[in-house]
Design an enzyme around this catalytic site. Structure first.
Site, PDB file in Angstrom:
ATOM      1  N   TYR A   6     -11.047 -11.843  55.217  1.00 40.41           N
ATOM      2  CA  TYR A   6     -12.235 -11.415  54.607  1.00 40.41           C
ATOM      3  C   TYR A   6     -13.451 -12.054  55.734  1.00 40.41           C
ATOM      4  CZ  TYR A   6      -9.814 -11.274  50.242  1.00 40.41           C
ATOM      5  OH  TYR A   6      -8.925 -10.926  49.355  1.00 40.41           O
ATOM      6  N   TYR A 132     -10.946  -6.940  40.281  1.00 39.59           N
ATOM      7  CA  TYR A 132      -9.989  -7.512  41.595  1.00 39.59           C
ATOM      8  C   TYR A 132      -8.820  -7.936  41.189  1.00 39.59           C
ATOM      9  CZ  TYR A 132      -8.643  -9.669  45.798  1.00 39.59           C
ATOM     10  OH  TYR A 132      -8.113  -9.912  46.921  1.00 39.59           O
ATOM     11  N   ASP A 219      -3.597  -9.605  33.913  1.00 39.37           N
ATOM     12  CA  ASP A 219      -3.774 -10.317  35.281  1.00 39.37           C
ATOM     13  C   ASP A 219      -4.193 -11.648  35.200  1.00 39.37           C
ATOM     14  OD1 ASP A 219      -3.680 -11.317  37.938  1.00 39.37           O
ATOM     15  OD2 ASP A 219      -4.874  -9.438  38.610  1.00 39.37           O
ATOM     16  N   LYS A 246      -0.602 -18.240  41.906  1.00 38.99           N
ATOM     17  CA  LYS A 246      -1.397 -19.269  42.429  1.00 38.99           C
ATOM     18  C   LYS A 246      -1.216 -20.587  41.611  1.00 38.99           C
ATOM     19  CE  LYS A 246      -5.825 -16.730  42.864  1.00 38.99           C
ATOM     20  NZ  LYS A 246      -5.936 -16.683  44.347  1.00 38.99           N
TER      21      LYS A 246
END
Length: 395
Positions: A6, A132, A219, A246
């Site tokens: 990014y 996202y 998600d 995560k």
């Protein structure tokens, strides 16, 4: 040369070099920094936790990895069994992978092939605006964030809606016979701007998915393990497929899981070899990752992490109460997340260095200054993070 994420490599600022980390702190050669974003939201137990470190070492002394193709091992079996008991409803079938994005790809592939296996020609996905789900191709297709995915052109076969019940119902009225799944980041949309919404929307989505035989995918790569103030949003509304990553391993090593319910699994369980799920990441079920994930879940359960998260939310609400500034559009708080959204992204230019100089690592993006702290943070450390955020607007 490292190609950083990014970033425009030509103009990027030199990254801070980390030489050590422990608890909620990361260390450069000259600074001790509270990590206010938990290394992209995964380090829920902080750094160098002795229980997690020992789990990695102990497993490494046996073996670090074997493939799951034709082989299995105790850590992956135990983790699958633990998740079966830990998760709500009949989310019992675990397909492991090596990252959240890949786990989303697996979920979408499951949903599509589930319909293909039963002879359905459904060809569309329902998703949320500002969604996202990762940076792999199918995940980007169902995403809706032009700041990340602008280079990939028009997306076909996906309907994006706001988190409004009326829009949800209208989408099902128009396309119910074409949707093979609805995928959502439940309650909290992370990279799309820390957008928060009510569980009533998800409950209605569950009803419509049941009515029209559409698979519901959550998600929870970012939201799982307490970030929204609930263990999982799936505890409130149970999906057909749940994606975790995560915090699954406490942030120690990359790993993820796509968990399917009995209905989905039975759609593949067949004498026909073509009905099998033909997918297999090399590092799925990695023994190191499974071993540390088991200990991470154990810590979450035995050390009352939900109470820690409730304390984080209460302190955050207390400290941010009454905070206003003409440049601030909104302050949003949910569970272990606080977001200060500004009107102009330029307002946040320089904040990262400002925070660094005051002992806090932060990584604002676009119009969003936020914190997602490790759950082991002490009250005074959390107050310091929030004070630095507010101090930026007092200059």
């Amino acid at each position: 040369m490292i190609w950083y994420p990014y970033e425009q490599m030509k103009t990027m600022r030199q990254p801070y070099k980390i030489v050590d980390a422990e608890g909620v702190y990361i260390y450069t050669e000259d600074r001790k920094l509270i990590d206010s974003v938990s290394s992209w939201w995964c380090m829920i137990h902080g750094y160098k936790h002795p229980v997690l470190t020992e789990a990695i070492k102990k497993q490494a002394d046996r073996f670090s990895h074997v493939m799951l193709g034709g082989l299995t091992h105790e850590p992956v079996t135990e983790l699958a069994e633990k998740l079966r008991d830990f998760l709500p409803g009949d989310l019992d079938y675990c397909f492991f992978s090596d990252s959240g994005s890949v786990a989303v790809e697996v979920a979408l592939k499951m949903a599509l092939q589930f319909n293909t296996n039963r002879g359905s020609g459904r060809d569309m996905v329902l998703s949320l605006q500002k969604a996202y789900h990762g940076d792999t191709f199918k995940a980007m297709e169902v995403g809706d964030d032009e700041d990340y995915h602008f280079a990939f052109g028009e997306k076909k076969g996906v309907v994006h809606i706001p988190t409004q019940t009326e829009a949800l119902e209208e989408a099902f009225r128009q396309y119910h016979d074409r949707f093979y799944c609805f995928i959502a980041e439940p309650l909290l949309q992370g990279a799309g701007g820390m957008r928060m919404y009510d569980a009533a929307f998800l409950k209605r989505a569950r009803e419509l998915c049941d009515q029209y035989d559409v698979l519901l995918i959550f998600d929870e790569v970012a939201t799982g393990f307490g970030r929204t103030g609930h263990r999982f949003a799936a505890d409130l509304v149970c999906p057909d497929i749940l994606v975790l990553g995560k915090a699954l391993t406490g942030g120690y090593i990359g790993h993820a899981v796509t968990v399917a319910n009995h209905k989905v699994f039975q759609g593949f369980y067949s004498d026909d070899s073509r009905h099998a799920l033909m997918h297999g990441p090399t590092f799925m079920g990695n023994a190191l990752a499974c071993s540390v994930a088991l200990k991470s879940i154990e810590l979450f359960e035995t050390e009352n992490y939900m109470e820690k998260i409730r304390k984080i939310e209460a302190v955050t609400r207390r400290e941010m109460d009454g905070f206003t500034d003409p440049r601030v559009k909104e302050v949003r708080i949910m569970g272990g997340c606080v977001c200060v959204e500004v009107y102009d992204p330029g307002t946040l230019k320089g904040f990262q260095q400002f925070a660094y100089e005051r002992g806090v690592f932060s990584r604002p993006f676009l119009k969003y200054m936020y914190a997602m702290v490790p759950y082991v943070i002490r009250e005074e450390e959390l107050v310091k993070v929030l004070d630095v955020m507010k101090e930026w607007f007092e200059r």
